[in-house]
Scaffold this active site. Structure first.
Site, PDB file in Angstrom:
ATOM      1  N   LYS A  50       0.848  -1.251   0.035  1.00 18.63           N
ATOM      2  CA  LYS A  50      -0.049   0.064   0.038  1.00 18.63           C
ATOM      3  C   LYS A  50       0.797   1.269  -0.038  1.00 18.63           C
ATOM      4  O   LYS A  50       0.329   2.283  -0.307  1.00 18.63           O
ATOM      5  CB  LYS A  50      -0.905   0.005   1.301  1.00 18.63           C
ATOM      6  CG  LYS A  50      -1.658  -1.096   1.319  1.00 18.63           C
ATOM      7  CD  LYS A  50      -2.529  -0.966   2.745  1.00 18.63           C
ATOM      8  CE  LYS A  50      -2.528  -2.375   3.379  1.00 18.63           C
ATOM      9  NZ  LYS A  50      -3.238  -2.259   4.777  1.00 18.63           N
ATOM     10  N   GLU A 106       7.473   3.094  -6.885  1.00 22.54           N
ATOM     11  CA  GLU A 106       7.697   2.518  -5.544  1.00 22.54           C
ATOM     12  C   GLU A 106       7.667   3.491  -4.520  1.00 22.54           C
ATOM     13  O   GLU A 106       8.088   4.750  -4.743  1.00 22.54           O
ATOM     14  CB  GLU A 106       9.081   1.875  -5.498  1.00 22.54           C
ATOM     15  CG  GLU A 106       8.800   0.506  -5.531  1.00 22.54           C
ATOM     16  CD  GLU A 106       8.495  -0.304  -4.138  1.00 22.54           C
ATOM     17  OE1 GLU A 106       7.416   0.281  -3.605  1.00 22.54           O
ATOM     18  OE2 GLU A 106       9.129  -1.273  -3.668  1.00 22.54           O
ATOM     19  N   ASP A 110      14.648  -0.065   0.344  1.00 21.54           N
ATOM     20  CA  ASP A 110      15.215  -0.251   1.456  1.00 21.54           C
ATOM     21  C   ASP A 110      16.384  -1.189   1.278  1.00 21.54           C
ATOM     22  O   ASP A 110      17.423  -1.103   0.734  1.00 21.54           O
ATOM     23  CB  ASP A 110      14.445  -0.530   2.715  1.00 21.54           C
ATOM     24  CG  ASP A 110      14.857  -0.744   4.015  1.00 21.54           C
ATOM     25  OD1 ASP A 110      15.766   0.089   4.379  1.00 21.54           O
ATOM     26  OD2 ASP A 110      14.350  -1.417   4.816  1.00 21.54           O
ATOM     27  N   PHE A 159      14.027   5.448  10.113  1.00 18.65           N
ATOM     28  CA  PHE A 159      12.391   4.764   9.737  1.00 18.65           C
ATOM     29  C   PHE A 159      11.583   5.837   9.570  1.00 18.65           C
ATOM     30  O   PHE A 159      11.408   6.646  10.588  1.00 18.65           O
ATOM     31  CB  PHE A 159      11.958   3.806  10.843  1.00 18.65           C
ATOM     32  CG  PHE A 159      10.852   3.032  10.356  1.00 18.65           C
ATOM     33  CD1 PHE A 159      11.068   1.849   9.604  1.00 18.65           C
ATOM     34  CD2 PHE A 159       9.496   3.329  10.550  1.00 18.65           C
ATOM     35  CE1 PHE A 159       9.914   1.325   8.959  1.00 18.65           C
ATOM     36  CE2 PHE A 159       8.474   2.634  10.206  1.00 18.65           C
ATOM     37  CZ  PHE A 159       8.768   1.511   9.279  1.00 18.65           C
ATOM     38  N   VAL A 160      10.941   6.237   8.449  1.00 15.42           N
ATOM     39  CA  VAL A 160      10.186   7.175   8.102  1.00 15.42           C
ATOM     40  C   VAL A 160       8.733   6.760   7.612  1.00 15.42           C
ATOM     41  O   VAL A 160       8.345   5.569   7.627  1.00 15.42           O
ATOM     42  CB  VAL A 160      10.742   7.948   6.911  1.00 15.42           C
ATOM     43  CG1 VAL A 160      11.936   8.598   7.121  1.00 15.42           C
ATOM     44  CG2 VAL A 160      10.881   6.968   5.643  1.00 15.42           C
ATOM     45  N   ASP A 166       4.012   3.640   6.259  1.00 13.29           N
ATOM     46  CA  ASP A 166       3.413   3.433   7.671  1.00 13.29           C
ATOM     47  C   ASP A 166       4.142   2.873   8.644  1.00 13.29           C
ATOM     48  O   ASP A 166       5.215   2.247   8.485  1.00 13.29           O
ATOM     49  CB  ASP A 166       2.392   2.278   7.446  1.00 13.29           C
ATOM     50  CG  ASP A 166       2.992   1.040   7.248  1.00 13.29           C
ATOM     51  OD1 ASP A 166       3.586   0.691   6.305  1.00 13.29           O
ATOM     52  OD2 ASP A 166       2.586   0.083   7.745  1.00 13.29           O
ATOM     53  N   ARG A 172      -0.056   6.573   7.460  1.00  7.39           N
ATOM     54  CA  ARG A 172       0.114   6.833   5.970  1.00  7.39           C
ATOM     55  C   ARG A 172      -0.400   8.118   5.528  1.00  7.39           C
ATOM     56  O   ARG A 172      -0.041   8.573   4.310  1.00  7.39           O
ATOM     57  CB  ARG A 172      -0.607   5.616   5.346  1.00  7.39           C
ATOM     58  CG  ARG A 172      -0.142   4.330   5.426  1.00  7.39           C
ATOM     59  CD  ARG A 172      -0.665   3.205   4.703  1.00  7.39           C
ATOM     60  NE  ARG A 172      -0.707   1.938   5.115  1.00  7.39           N
ATOM     61  CZ  ARG A 172       0.247   1.268   4.587  1.00  7.39           C
ATOM     62  NH1 ARG A 172       1.572   1.871   4.034  1.00  7.39           N
ATOM     63  NH2 ARG A 172       0.439  -0.102   5.024  1.00  7.39           N
TER      64      ARG A 172
HETATM   65  P1  IMP Z   1      12.696  -3.629   0.857  1.00  4.69           P
HETATM   66  O1  IMP Z   1      12.279  -4.896   0.523  1.00  4.69           O
HETATM   67  O2  IMP Z   1      13.817  -3.774   2.197  1.00  4.69           O
HETATM   68  O3  IMP Z   1      13.482  -2.738   0.082  1.00  4.69           O
HETATM   69  O4  IMP Z   1      11.413  -3.112   1.480  1.00  4.69           O
HETATM   70  C1  IMP Z   1      10.423  -2.228   0.947  1.00  4.69           C
HETATM   71  C2  IMP Z   1       9.507  -1.998   1.796  1.00  4.69           C
HETATM   72  O5  IMP Z   1       9.438  -1.716   2.888  1.00  4.69           O
HETATM   73  C3  IMP Z   1       8.702  -0.710   1.246  1.00  4.69           C
HETATM   74  O6  IMP Z   1       7.968  -0.572   0.118  1.00  4.69           O
HETATM   75  C4  IMP Z   1       8.136  -0.360   2.577  1.00  4.69           C
HETATM   76  O7  IMP Z   1       6.624  -0.750   2.464  1.00  4.69           O
HETATM   77  C5  IMP Z   1       8.905  -0.719   3.644  1.00  4.69           C
HETATM   78  N1  IMP Z   1       9.962   0.028   4.065  1.00  4.69           N
HETATM   79  C6  IMP Z   1      11.088   0.214   4.046  1.00  4.69           C
HETATM   80  N2  IMP Z   1      11.606   1.246   5.038  1.00  4.69           N
HETATM   81  C7  IMP Z   1      10.533   1.814   5.453  1.00  4.69           C
HETATM   82  C8  IMP Z   1      10.518   3.084   6.279  1.00  4.69           C
HETATM   83  O8  IMP Z   1      11.629   3.713   6.784  1.00  4.69           O
HETATM   84  N3  IMP Z   1       9.403   3.358   6.612  1.00  4.69           N
HETATM   85  C9  IMP Z   1       8.038   2.654   6.264  1.00  4.69           C
HETATM   86  N4  IMP Z   1       8.182   1.706   5.503  1.00  4.69           N
HETATM   87  C10 IMP Z   1       9.484   1.111   5.069  1.00  4.69           C
HETATM   88 MG    MG Z   2       4.821  -0.733   4.748  1.00  6.19          MG
END
Ligand code: IMP
Ligand code: MG
Length: 182
Positions: A50, A106, A110, A159-160, A166, A172
């Protein structure tokens, strides 16, 4: 998660990282960039729910090329601020992407795990082209090497929340991006 009051809820918003105006300006640039690349060719904007729903809504309104929109859902984070490392496609696209210029929209890259998995899945379906636009990028946290074609903001390892992102499904709806603090 329980909050004792709205004040308690709001007090966990530590500080603004990116204001609503800064987001708006960068998104206008991104829209122009997309228009210049695709120059009249129809695109399919794909949003992973989401987290990117607000970004998609604003970005879509800045592009002038003919565009269609589709959604999918993938999960890699649960209720904590640590990555679970588990990526699960929970809702697939309605479009058959073959024959489309696909732009993945996206919220944040992260570790890169979610998007890498989703991109591999989509590539196998043979889109005409596949590009990635991300609102936020946390390069320090990368586990899987991955670079977006367009990244609107690079942020440090924080962490944002807000603007679609969220913490435990909350925050959100904030119109800006903030650091979350316990
Ligand atoms: P990745 O697979 O680790 O790149 O994670 C991506 C997903 O993790 C994003 O689409 C977000 O939903 C969540 N995410 C990563 N960092 C944050 C953050 O700082 N705040 C909130 N959600 C995050
Ligand atoms: Mg999330």
């Amino acid at each position: 998660m329980d909050f004792s009051s709205t004040q308690d809820y709001m007090s966990r918003i530590k500080r603004t990282i990116i204001s609503a105006d800064e987001i708006k300006n960068r998104i206008n640039d991104a829209g122009k960039f997309i228009d210049s690349i695709y120059d009249g060719r129809p695109v399919l904007l794909v949003s992973i729910l989401k987290g990117s729903f607000i970004f998609l809504a604003d970005l879509a309104r800045t592009v002038s090329v003919p565009c269609e929109i589709d959604f999918m859902a993938a999960k890699s984070y649960y209720e904590s601020t640590d990555s679970s490392g588990v990526v699960q496609i929970t809702m697939d696209l309605r479009h058959d992407v073959s024959g489309y210029h696909v732009i993945m929209v996206e919220d944040i890259i992260d570790t890169g795990r979610t998007l890498t998995d989703v991109l591999n899945l989509l590539k196998a379906r043979k889109p005409l082209s596949l590009h990635v636009v991300t609102l936020l990028d946390k390069p320090e946290r990368r586990i899987v090497p991955l670079k977006a074609d367009l990244s609107l903001f690079t942020i440090p390892d924080l962490f944002v929340i807000g603007y679609g992102l969220d913490y435990g499904e909350y925050y959100r709806n904030l119109p800006y991006i903030a650091e979350f603090g316990d």
